[in-house]
Design a protein around this motif. Structure first.
Motif, PDB file in Angstrom:
ATOM      1  N   ALA A   1       7.522 -12.014   3.635  1.00 33.93           N
ATOM      2  CA  ALA A   1       8.004 -12.595   2.660  1.00 33.93           C
ATOM      3  C   ALA A   1       8.188 -11.881   1.077  1.00 33.93           C
ATOM      4  CB  ALA A   1       7.010 -13.984   2.212  1.00 33.93           C
ATOM      5  N   PHE A   2       7.919 -10.869   1.197  1.00 27.42           N
ATOM      6  CA  PHE A   2       7.683  -9.684   0.122  1.00 27.42           C
ATOM      7  C   PHE A   2       9.082  -8.532   0.156  1.00 27.42           C
ATOM      8  CE2 PHE A   2       3.824 -11.574   1.238  1.00 27.42           C
ATOM      9  CZ  PHE A   2       3.295 -12.064   0.283  1.00 27.42           C
ATOM     10  N   ASP A   3       9.635  -8.895  -0.899  1.00 26.88           N
ATOM     11  CA  ASP A   3      10.653  -7.852  -1.005  1.00 26.88           C
ATOM     12  C   ASP A   3      10.374  -6.656  -1.702  1.00 26.88           C
ATOM     13  OD1 ASP A   3      13.153  -6.499  -0.585  1.00 26.88           O
ATOM     14  OD2 ASP A   3      14.313  -7.993  -1.618  1.00 26.88           O
ATOM     15  N   ASP A   4       9.305  -5.919  -1.778  1.00 23.87           N
ATOM     16  CA  ASP A   4       8.947  -4.902  -2.524  1.00 23.87           C
ATOM     17  C   ASP A   4       8.890  -3.628  -1.625  1.00 23.87           C
ATOM     18  OD1 ASP A   4       5.805  -4.353  -2.516  1.00 23.87           O
ATOM     19  OD2 ASP A   4       6.279  -6.540  -2.161  1.00 23.87           O
ATOM     20  N   ASN A   5       8.980  -2.554  -2.549  1.00 24.76           N
ATOM     21  CA  ASN A   5       8.757  -1.230  -1.716  1.00 24.76           C
ATOM     22  C   ASN A   5       7.572  -0.914  -1.312  1.00 24.76           C
ATOM     23  OD1 ASN A   5      11.792  -0.544  -1.970  1.00 24.76           O
ATOM     24  ND2 ASN A   5      11.541   0.287  -3.952  1.00 24.76           N
ATOM     25  N   ALA A   6       6.402  -1.312  -2.131  1.00 21.49           N
ATOM     26  CA  ALA A   6       5.181  -0.823  -1.671  1.00 21.49           C
ATOM     27  C   ALA A   6       4.811  -1.780  -0.421  1.00 21.49           C
ATOM     28  CB  ALA A   6       4.203  -1.251  -2.787  1.00 21.49           C
ATOM     29  N   THR A   7       5.007  -2.934  -0.195  1.00 20.24           N
ATOM     30  CA  THR A   7       4.871  -3.697   1.054  1.00 20.24           C
ATOM     31  C   THR A   7       5.411  -2.935   2.204  1.00 20.24           C
ATOM     32  OG1 THR A   7       4.635  -5.746  -0.259  1.00 20.24           O
ATOM     33  CG2 THR A   7       4.253  -5.937   2.076  1.00 20.24           C
ATOM     34  N   ARG A   8       6.851  -2.856   1.956  1.00 19.38           N
ATOM     35  CA  ARG A   8       7.836  -2.351   3.050  1.00 19.38           C
ATOM     36  C   ARG A   8       7.399  -0.872   3.390  1.00 19.38           C
ATOM     37  NH1 ARG A   8      13.446  -3.008   4.369  1.00 19.38           N
ATOM     38  NH2 ARG A   8      13.338  -4.463   2.885  1.00 19.38           N
ATOM     39  N   ASP A   9       6.916  -0.047   2.585  1.00 21.60           N
ATOM     40  CA  ASP A   9       6.468   1.397   2.676  1.00 21.60           C
ATOM     41  C   ASP A   9       5.017   1.314   3.684  1.00 21.60           C
ATOM     42  OD1 ASP A   9       8.740   1.974   1.630  1.00 21.60           O
ATOM     43  OD2 ASP A   9       7.523   3.018  -0.381  1.00 21.60           O
ATOM     44  N   HIS A  10       4.188   0.507   3.199  1.00 21.73           N
ATOM     45  CA  HIS A  10       3.050   0.372   4.025  1.00 21.73           C
ATOM     46  C   HIS A  10       3.174  -0.031   5.454  1.00 21.73           C
ATOM     47  CE1 HIS A  10      -1.172  -1.499   4.091  1.00 21.73           C
ATOM     48  NE2 HIS A  10      -1.187  -0.343   4.429  1.00 21.73           N
ATOM     49  N   MET A  11       4.006  -1.024   5.534  1.00 20.42           N
ATOM     50  CA  MET A  11       4.290  -1.544   6.916  1.00 20.42           C
ATOM     51  C   MET A  11       5.063  -0.604   7.770  1.00 20.42           C
ATOM     52  SD  MET A  11       3.420  -4.145   8.627  1.00 20.42           S
ATOM     53  CE  MET A  11       3.750  -4.202  10.205  1.00 20.42           C
ATOM     54  N   MET A  12       5.816   0.061   6.986  1.00 20.34           N
ATOM     55  CA  MET A  12       6.772   1.019   7.796  1.00 20.34           C
ATOM     56  C   MET A  12       5.857   2.452   8.155  1.00 20.34           C
ATOM     57  SD  MET A  12       9.621  -0.162   8.355  1.00 20.34           S
ATOM     58  CE  MET A  12      10.905   0.560   8.874  1.00 20.34           C
ATOM     59  N   ALA A  13       4.849   2.733   7.189  1.00 19.41           N
ATOM     60  CA  ALA A  13       4.142   3.813   7.573  1.00 19.41           C
ATOM     61  C   ALA A  13       2.994   3.741   8.436  1.00 19.41           C
ATOM     62  CB  ALA A  13       3.498   4.190   5.997  1.00 19.41           C
ATOM     63  N   SER A  14       2.691   2.240   8.680  1.00 19.01           N
ATOM     64  CA  SER A  14       1.797   1.809   9.850  1.00 19.01           C
ATOM     65  C   SER A  14       2.598   1.854  11.037  1.00 19.01           C
ATOM     66  CB  SER A  14       1.435   0.289   9.232  1.00 19.01           C
ATOM     67  OG  SER A  14       0.895   0.443   7.984  1.00 19.01           O
ATOM     68  N   GLY A  15       3.433   2.037  11.131  1.00 18.48           N
ATOM     69  CA  GLY A  15       4.236   1.938  12.717  1.00 18.48           C
ATOM     70  C   GLY A  15       5.184   0.983  12.939  1.00 18.48           C
ATOM     71  N   ALA A  16       5.633   0.318  11.934  1.00 19.39           N
ATOM     72  CA  ALA A  16       6.774  -0.786  12.146  1.00 19.39           C
ATOM     73  C   ALA A  16       8.004  -0.072  12.319  1.00 19.39           C
ATOM     74  CB  ALA A  16       6.861  -1.697  10.952  1.00 19.39           C
ATOM     75  N   VAL A  17       9.050  -0.513  13.177  1.00 18.20           N
ATOM     76  CA  VAL A  17      10.203   0.166  13.191  1.00 18.20           C
ATOM     77  C   VAL A  17      11.245  -0.638  12.454  1.00 18.20           C
ATOM     78  CG1 VAL A  17       9.984   0.935  15.704  1.00 18.20           C
ATOM     79  CG2 VAL A  17      10.789  -1.376  15.559  1.00 18.20           C
ATOM     80  N   SER A  18      11.124  -1.871  12.149  1.00 22.20           N
ATOM     81  CA  SER A  18      12.129  -2.633  11.116  1.00 22.20           C
ATOM     82  C   SER A  18      11.238  -3.643  10.251  1.00 22.20           C
ATOM     83  CB  SER A  18      13.110  -3.012  11.891  1.00 22.20           C
ATOM     84  OG  SER A  18      12.828  -4.202  12.833  1.00 22.20           O
ATOM     85  N   TYR A  19      11.895  -3.791   9.229  1.00 23.95           N
ATOM     86  CA  TYR A  19      11.080  -4.789   8.147  1.00 23.95           C
ATOM     87  C   TYR A  19      12.235  -6.096   8.012  1.00 23.95           C
ATOM     88  CZ  TYR A  19       8.670  -5.693   4.042  1.00 23.95           C
ATOM     89  OH  TYR A  19       7.722  -6.313   2.737  1.00 23.95           O
ATOM     90  N   VAL A  20      11.950  -6.946   8.489  1.00 23.93           N
ATOM     91  CA  VAL A  20      12.871  -8.159   8.175  1.00 23.93           C
ATOM     92  C   VAL A  20      12.178  -9.202   7.104  1.00 23.93           C
ATOM     93  CG1 VAL A  20      14.262  -9.958   9.271  1.00 23.93           C
ATOM     94  CG2 VAL A  20      13.948  -8.096  10.448  1.00 23.93           C
ATOM     95  N   LEU A  21      13.067  -9.627   6.137  1.00 26.14           N
ATOM     96  CA  LEU A  21      12.528 -10.685   5.179  1.00 26.14           C
ATOM     97  C   LEU A  21      12.871 -12.099   5.607  1.00 26.14           C
ATOM     98  CD1 LEU A  21      13.964  -8.752   2.177  1.00 26.14           C
ATOM     99  CD2 LEU A  21      11.546  -9.222   2.538  1.00 26.14           C
ATOM    100  N   LYS A  22      11.901 -12.743   5.302  1.00 24.37           N
ATOM    101  CA  LYS A  22      11.825 -14.238   5.484  1.00 24.37           C
ATOM    102  C   LYS A  22      12.907 -15.026   4.904  1.00 24.37           C
ATOM    103  CE  LYS A  22       7.076 -14.851   6.993  1.00 24.37           C
ATOM    104  NZ  LYS A  22       5.855 -15.509   6.676  1.00 24.37           N
ATOM    105  N   ASP A  23      13.668 -14.544   3.863  1.00 20.50           N
ATOM    106  CA  ASP A  23      14.633 -15.280   3.315  1.00 20.50           C
ATOM    107  C   ASP A  23      16.057 -14.740   3.676  1.00 20.50           C
ATOM    108  OD1 ASP A  23      15.104 -12.722   2.225  1.00 20.50           O
ATOM    109  OD2 ASP A  23      14.800 -13.346   0.370  1.00 20.50           O
ATOM    110  N   ARG A  24      16.026 -14.164   4.729  1.00 21.79           N
ATOM    111  CA  ARG A  24      17.230 -13.789   5.762  1.00 21.79           C
ATOM    112  C   ARG A  24      17.442 -14.829   6.862  1.00 21.79           C
ATOM    113  NH1 ARG A  24      20.368 -11.913   2.578  1.00 21.79           N
ATOM    114  NH2 ARG A  24      21.574 -11.268   4.453  1.00 21.79           N
ATOM    115  N   PRO A  25      18.587 -14.892   7.241  1.00 20.63           N
ATOM    116  CA  PRO A  25      18.950 -15.796   8.497  1.00 20.63           C
ATOM    117  C   PRO A  25      18.095 -15.249   9.736  1.00 20.63           C
ATOM    118  CG  PRO A  25      21.049 -15.028   7.329  1.00 20.63           C
ATOM    119  CD  PRO A  25      19.880 -14.302   6.744  1.00 20.63           C
ATOM    120  N   VAL A  26      17.884 -16.076  10.522  1.00 22.98           N
ATOM    121  CA  VAL A  26      17.232 -15.999  11.920  1.00 22.98           C
ATOM    122  C   VAL A  26      18.003 -14.707  12.732  1.00 22.98           C
ATOM    123  CG1 VAL A  26      16.478 -16.684  14.309  1.00 22.98           C
ATOM    124  CG2 VAL A  26      16.052 -17.921  11.869  1.00 22.98           C
TER     125      VAL A  26
END
Lengths: 126, 268
Positions: free
Chosen positions: A80-105
């Motif tokens: 639900a968070f569209d900020d670089n810090a959260t995104r970077d943390h998640m990607m650095a932890s090994g995620a291959v992509s980052y999808v926002l909840k405000d985007r369509p399914v």
């Protein structure tokens, strides 16, 4: 795939929605990082869709555990968070992509299919 | 009418997942070519009256499209529910109610252009028969209090199951207020701890009694000065203590002085 989000109504809703896709099988759903990890160890799914913020560390903790245990599961972060810090943390932890909840399914479905493709591709190659 | 939101145009010849899943749902922001004129009653009163056997018209307001779509799928599985619209902002929510007259509106508390309580206040002022169920990711007491104040029929933290969302919609339609027990317990606790009212709650007579208490007068003295029975004065004192959240006359005077209800000059 497996799915984890601490908001149960959202888990219910997304599970139904994903289960309607002919090429996607939902093996289980959890409410926190620990449950997500258990599901991944048990089923070793192609893809785990993880909410970034959940009790017990959320998506980053679960993603790091998945990686450190050498599971082939690819992590798609749901946020639900569209900020670089959260995104970077998640990607650095090994995620291959980052999808926002405000985007369509449709964007989540695309991310899951891409992640599944890379997961299967790699397991064949190795 | 102002054009409130651009609909993301799906690629040529492709239907978006949203359209496939919710193909009988008209989006409020679908643009002028899909103008929705189901009802002509401008106040919305007649059209949102219940009719026995009809399906419950539900509107969903959530800026997270994924969540809104998901809730739509979940609710659509219920035969007695019909999704009449999905909105992502306060402005769209108001337009949704105006144009589609849902019986029940599922409203996310946090929206990009305002909060759910403000939206609910406006919607219920204009269409008082609408039932609003507030959904909130964070189940804070403050949000709950504001939602109740705004006139919402229900309040659900998002960690509840889909089944509970469905129950909340049905309960709201029946005119019941649905607040999960755990949430209610938290609210009652908060109310118990909160200061019980302020100076504005004191009647003129109670205020007079308080001033005399501050001067150190006894119940007997006050009763003879104000031509009241001692019993009546004791009642006034009890009310003053309750309203100021005090446990003794001394504490009442201290609280009143601290909050500026009486000044220390009253003592001279």
């Amino acid at each position: 795939m497996v799915l984890a989000d601490d908001q149960e109504a959202i888990v219910d809703a997304l599970t139904r929605l994903l289960a309607e896709q002919p090429d996607i099988e939902v093996l289980g759903a959890g409410r926190n990082a620990e449950e997500a990890l258990k599901l991944c160890i048990e089923h070793e799914p192609d893809v785990a869709v993880l909410d970034v913020r959940m009790p017990q560390g959320g998506g980053p903790v679960a993603a790091m555990e998945i990686r450190s245990r050498g599971l082939r599961t690819r992590v798609v972060a749901l946020s639900a968070f569209d900020d670089n810090a959260t995104r970077d943390h998640m990607m650095a932890s090994g995620a291959v992509s980052y999808v926002l909840k405000d985007r369509p399914v449709s964007e989540l479905l695309e991310a899951i299919r891409q992640a599944a493709g890379s997961s299967q591709g790699e397991s064949v190659a190795s | 009418m102002q054009n409130i939101a651009e609909v993301e145009a799906p690629e040529e010849g492709m239907r978006s997942v949203t359209e496939i899943l919710l193909d009988d749902v008209e989006y409020v922001n679908a643009g002028p070519e899909r103008e929705i004129i189901d009802f002509v009653d401008p106040a919305g009163e007649a059209s949102s009256q219940r009719v026995a056997g009809e399906r419950i018209r539900v509107g969903i307001v959530d800026d997270h499209a994924m969540v809104a779509e998901g809730l739509g799928v979940l609710l659509r599985e219920q035969r007695d529910l019909e999704i009449v619209g999905i909105a992502a902002t306060v402005a769209e929510a108001i337009e949704l109610v105006e144009r589609r007259h849902p019986h029940v509106l599922l409203l996310d508390y946090r929206l990009p252009d305002g909060d759910g309580a403000t939206a609910a206040t406006e919607i219920l002022r204009r269409w008082p028969s609408t039932k609003v169920v507030m959904l909130s990711a964070a189940g804070g007491d403050e949000l709950l209090a504001r939602s109740i104040e705004a006139g919402c029929s229900g309040f659900l933290p998002k960690d509840r199951s889909g089944r509970e969302v469905v129950s909340a919609v049905r309960a709201a339609y029946r005119g019941e207020s649905l607040i999960p027990t755990s949430v209610l317990v938290g609210l009652l606790d908060r109310l118990r701890r909160a200061p019980q009212g302020k100076a504005g709650d004191l009647t003129q007579r109670e205020f007079e009694v308080l001033r005399l208490l501050a001067k150190g007068m006894s119940t007997e003295g006050i009763s003879s000065l104000l031509f009241l029975s001692e019993h009546t004065v004791r009642n006034h004192v009890r009310n003053i203590l309750a309203k100021l959240g005090a446990h003794s006359k001394l504490e009442a005077v201290a609280v009143a002085a601290r909050d500026g209800i009486i000044s220390l000059e009253d003592r001279t």
